[in-house]
Design an enzyme around this catalytic site. Structure first.
Site, mmCIF file in Angstrom:
data_model
loop_
_atom_site.group_PDB
_atom_site.id
_atom_site.type_symbol
_atom_site.label_atom_id
_atom_site.label_comp_id
_atom_site.label_asym_id
_atom_site.label_seq_id
_atom_site.Cartn_x
_atom_site.Cartn_y
_atom_site.Cartn_z
ATOM 1 N N SER A 90 -0.278 22.923 -4.588
ATOM 2 C CA SER A 90 0.067 21.814 -5.747
ATOM 3 C C SER A 90 -0.479 22.533 -7.045
ATOM 4 O O SER A 90 0.443 22.287 -7.923
ATOM 5 C CB SER A 90 -0.940 20.526 -5.007
ATOM 6 O OG SER A 90 -0.557 20.311 -4.474
ATOM 7 N N LYS B 232 -9.451 12.280 2.820
ATOM 8 C CA LYS B 232 -8.428 11.515 2.429
ATOM 9 C C LYS B 232 -8.807 10.036 2.651
ATOM 10 O O LYS B 232 -8.669 8.879 1.868
ATOM 11 C CB LYS B 232 -7.497 11.597 2.849
ATOM 12 C CG LYS B 232 -6.291 12.427 2.169
ATOM 13 C CD LYS B 232 -5.126 12.485 2.793
ATOM 14 C CE LYS B 232 -3.702 13.610 2.330
ATOM 15 N NZ LYS B 232 -2.899 14.053 3.096
ATOM 16 N N ASN C 53 -4.518 9.623 -1.377
ATOM 17 C CA ASN C 53 -3.808 11.201 -1.521
ATOM 18 C C ASN C 53 -3.686 11.455 -2.905
ATOM 19 O O ASN C 53 -3.957 12.066 -3.252
ATOM 20 C CB ASN C 53 -2.775 11.502 -0.920
ATOM 21 C CG ASN C 53 -1.264 11.218 -1.699
ATOM 22 O OD1 ASN C 53 -1.488 10.024 -1.138
ATOM 23 N ND2 ASN C 53 -0.785 12.205 -1.874
ATOM 24 N N ASP D 230 2.078 9.602 -0.525
ATOM 25 C CA ASP D 230 2.380 10.692 1.036
ATOM 26 C C ASP D 230 3.231 9.930 2.061
ATOM 27 O O ASP D 230 4.495 10.130 2.502
ATOM 28 C CB ASP D 230 1.360 10.787 1.889
ATOM 29 C CG ASP D 230 0.922 11.778 1.659
ATOM 30 O OD1 ASP D 230 1.236 12.628 1.088
ATOM 31 O OD2 ASP D 230 -0.402 11.355 2.045
ATOM 32 N N ALA E 216 -2.160 12.330 14.746
ATOM 33 C CA ALA E 216 -2.395 10.924 14.916
ATOM 34 C C ALA E 216 -3.741 10.665 13.823
ATOM 35 O O ALA E 216 -4.802 10.112 14.005
ATOM 36 C CB ALA E 216 -2.833 10.071 16.462
ATOM 37 N N GLY E 217 -3.445 12.253 12.831
ATOM 38 C CA GLY E 217 -4.573 12.525 11.953
ATOM 39 C C GLY E 217 -4.102 11.391 10.693
ATOM 40 O O GLY E 217 -3.039 10.705 10.490
ATOM 41 N N ARG F 123 -3.224 14.718 21.209
ATOM 42 C CA ARG F 123 -4.072 15.769 21.705
ATOM 43 C C ARG F 123 -5.491 14.540 22.245
ATOM 44 O O ARG F 123 -5.981 14.567 23.520
ATOM 45 C CB ARG F 123 -4.716 16.651 20.851
ATOM 46 C CG ARG F 123 -6.222 17.733 22.669
ATOM 47 C CD ARG F 123 -5.836 18.622 21.528
ATOM 48 N NE ARG F 123 -6.459 18.473 20.540
ATOM 49 C CZ ARG F 123 -7.194 19.842 19.501
ATOM 50 N NH1 ARG F 123 -7.314 20.547 19.907
ATOM 51 N NH2 ARG F 123 -7.433 18.946 18.401
ATOM 52 N N LEU G 178 5.738 18.090 9.350
ATOM 53 C CA LEU G 178 4.878 18.369 8.174
ATOM 54 C C LEU G 178 4.590 19.846 7.398
ATOM 55 O O LEU G 178 4.506 19.450 6.540
ATOM 56 C CB LEU G 178 4.398 17.160 8.264
ATOM 57 C CG LEU G 178 4.573 15.699 7.637
ATOM 58 C CD1 LEU G 178 5.503 14.868 8.526
ATOM 59 C CD2 LEU G 178 3.501 14.483 7.859
ATOM 60 N N GLY H 200 8.101 20.944 5.499
ATOM 61 C CA GLY H 200 7.488 19.753 4.863
ATOM 62 C C GLY H 200 7.448 19.723 3.707
ATOM 63 O O GLY H 200 6.628 18.895 2.811
HETATM 64 N N1 LIG Z 1 4.397 18.000 3.348
HETATM 65 C C1 LIG Z 1 2.997 17.112 3.147
HETATM 66 O O1 LIG Z 1 3.514 16.567 2.508
HETATM 67 C C2 LIG Z 1 1.849 17.156 4.540
HETATM 68 C C3 LIG Z 1 1.382 16.341 4.103
HETATM 69 C C4 LIG Z 1 0.036 15.881 4.310
HETATM 70 C C5 LIG Z 1 -0.750 16.834 5.438
HETATM 71 N N2 LIG Z 1 0.876 18.295 6.366
HETATM 72 C C6 LIG Z 1 0.342 18.676 7.362
HETATM 73 O O2 LIG Z 1 0.137 18.094 8.280
HETATM 74 C C7 LIG Z 1 -0.750 18.404 9.107
HETATM 75 C C8 LIG Z 1 -1.722 17.816 9.668
HETATM 76 O O3 LIG Z 1 -2.294 17.060 8.487
HETATM 77 P P1 LIG Z 1 -3.880 15.978 8.208
HETATM 78 O O4 LIG Z 1 -3.916 15.603 7.358
HETATM 79 O O5 LIG Z 1 -2.852 14.843 9.743
HETATM 80 O O6 LIG Z 1 -4.469 17.033 9.627
HETATM 81 P P2 LIG Z 1 -6.016 16.081 10.254
HETATM 82 O O7 LIG Z 1 -6.089 14.728 9.994
HETATM 83 O O8 LIG Z 1 -7.136 17.376 10.628
HETATM 84 O O9 LIG Z 1 -4.555 16.552 12.156
HETATM 85 C C9 LIG Z 1 -4.815 17.289 12.966
HETATM 86 C C10 LIG Z 1 -3.514 16.647 14.130
HETATM 87 O O10 LIG Z 1 -3.594 17.794 14.839
HETATM 88 C C11 LIG Z 1 -3.646 18.142 16.197
HETATM 89 N N3 LIG Z 1 -4.449 18.962 16.680
HETATM 90 C C12 LIG Z 1 -4.699 20.202 15.694
HETATM 91 N N4 LIG Z 1 -5.023 20.964 16.753
HETATM 92 C C13 LIG Z 1 -4.390 20.971 17.593
HETATM 93 C C14 LIG Z 1 -3.972 21.627 19.183
HETATM 94 N N5 LIG Z 1 -4.648 22.710 19.388
HETATM 95 N N6 LIG Z 1 -3.262 20.263 19.776
HETATM 96 C C15 LIG Z 1 -3.038 19.992 19.617
HETATM 97 N N7 LIG Z 1 -3.430 18.981 18.493
HETATM 98 C C16 LIG Z 1 -3.578 19.235 18.303
HETATM 99 C C17 LIG Z 1 -4.718 16.773 16.082
HETATM 100 O O11 LIG Z 1 -5.146 16.330 16.527
HETATM 101 P P3 LIG Z 1 -6.170 15.498 17.758
HETATM 102 O O12 LIG Z 1 -6.761 14.184 17.194
HETATM 103 O O13 LIG Z 1 -7.111 16.030 19.073
HETATM 104 O O14 LIG Z 1 -7.556 16.503 16.833
HETATM 105 C C18 LIG Z 1 -4.822 15.689 14.803
HETATM 106 O O15 LIG Z 1 -3.269 14.748 15.612
HETATM 107 C C19 LIG Z 1 -1.350 20.149 8.249
HETATM 108 O O16 LIG Z 1 -1.082 20.727 8.476
HETATM 109 C C20 LIG Z 1 -0.723 19.386 7.016
HETATM 110 O O17 LIG Z 1 -0.943 20.927 6.671
HETATM 111 C C21 LIG Z 1 1.657 18.098 5.305
#
Ligand SMILES: NC(=O)c1ccc[n+]([C@@H]2O[C@H](COP(=O)([O-])OP(=O)(O)OC[C@H]3O[C@@H](n4cnc5c(N)ncnc54)[C@H](OP(=O)(O)O)[C@@H]3O)[C@@H](O)[C@H]2O)c1
Length: 282
Positions: free
Chosen positions: A16, A65, A86, A101, A127-128, A151, A225, A248
């Protein structure tokens, strides 16, 4: 000099600062986009700092967030529904939180992915925080069927507990556990498969993917993403399977473009932002 910052922890991989600075420079604004790496116990102090006159606002990213909300004066746009902020921006003395987002995801899927979600079958993996924006965007776009696979199944249930109420007549939403055997029937006839887990991200999870390659629906748009690397293992396998793919980066740039306009009141130079983001990622 004025400042806009990104608040998160850790922030070493963020692109960013690069594409937002390119946009500020394009408009010759006397402002720098800086990194405000902030641990949870310092979050309130960092947000208080934004109130100083020289600061125009901030992006907020993992893991703050949701936790940033109590420190703001009010929320607008999609933030109250999604339950995540965000972007922080100022209007008069007030600090407002919003969510770009949702817009970023939809712009990317529609403009770059050439996909219209209305009436389609979608499966969201994860589901994050990111999944929250994606699920809300898809429900509001009136997908016919939406499954959220995670998961930790309780987290997916809780997400739909909050967002499922936006589903209208004729929209089916469900949560499942992220396991290949469970996903197999859910993925039949899938039009859009979105990875919102962090699997595939540069670093320790780079060589992992959320499901086995054999389950990738070849007629679907497969959307990851994760933006670093530009092509994740999941997208590489999807491409090999014959599916259309989308990374993404467009979502990141579009959410940033909407934020830029809130901070500066100027039109975001989207092409310049894309170019800067792509060259930063190599
Ligand atoms: N392109 C974009 O503009 C954009 C915007 C936002 C985010 N992102 C990307 O999206 C991704 C998620 O971001 P977030 O903000 O949602 O993160 P987050 O809130 O930390 O959520 C992480 C997610 O990944 C799952 N996960 C992590 N390790 C895992 C594993 N070993 N096996 C299965 N599931 C696993 C988690 O499952 P559990 O709930 O079971 O832990 C949860 O669903 C990141 O890579 C981020 O860079 C991209």
């Amino acid at each position: 000099m004025n400042y806009i910052g990104i608040i998160g922890y850790p922030l070493s991989h963020s692109v960013s600062p690069v594409f937002q600075q390119a946009a500020l420079d394009y408009h010759r604004l006397d402002a720098r986009y800086v990194v405000w790496e902030t641990r949870e116990d310092r979050l309130e102090d960092t947000v208080r700092k934004i109130r100083r006159e020289e600061n125009w606002g901030a992006n907020v990213t993992v893991p703050h967030k949701e936790r940033v909300i109590p420190f703001l004066d009010s929320l607008d746009g999609d933030a109250p529904a999604v339950g995540a902020v965000n972007v922080i921006y100022k209007r008069g003395e007030k600090l407002l939180g919003t969510n770009t987002d949702v817009y970023g995801f939809l712009q990317a899927v529609e403009q770059v992915g050439k996909f219209t979600p209305g009436g389609k079958r979608a499966v969201v993996l994860g589901a994050g925080g990111a999944a929250r924006a994606v699920v809300y965007a898809l429900i509001k776009s009136r997908v016919a069927f939406l499954a959220v696979a995670n998961r930790s199944p309780l987290r997916a249930e809780s997400l739909l507990g909050d967002l499922g109420r936006f589903a209208g007549k004729g929209q089916e939403v469900m949560s499942v556990v992220l396991q290949d055997a469970v996903l197999e029937p859910v993925l039949r006839g899938c039009d859009l498969l979105v990875n919102c887990t962090s699997l595939g991200m540069k670093g320790s999870q780079q060589d992992q993917m959320p499901l086995i390659p054999g389950l990738i629906p070849k007629d679907a748009l497969v959307y990851d993403l994760v933006y670093n690397p530009a092509e994740t293992l999941f997208l590489r396998e999807a491409r090999k399977a014959g599916a259309r793919t989308l990374g993404g980066l467009p979502m990141l740039v579009y959410q940033g473009a909407a934020a830029f306009e809130l901070w500066t009141g100027k039109k975001a130079p989207v092409d310049i932002m894309f170019e800067a983001a792509r060259s930063a990622l190599g």
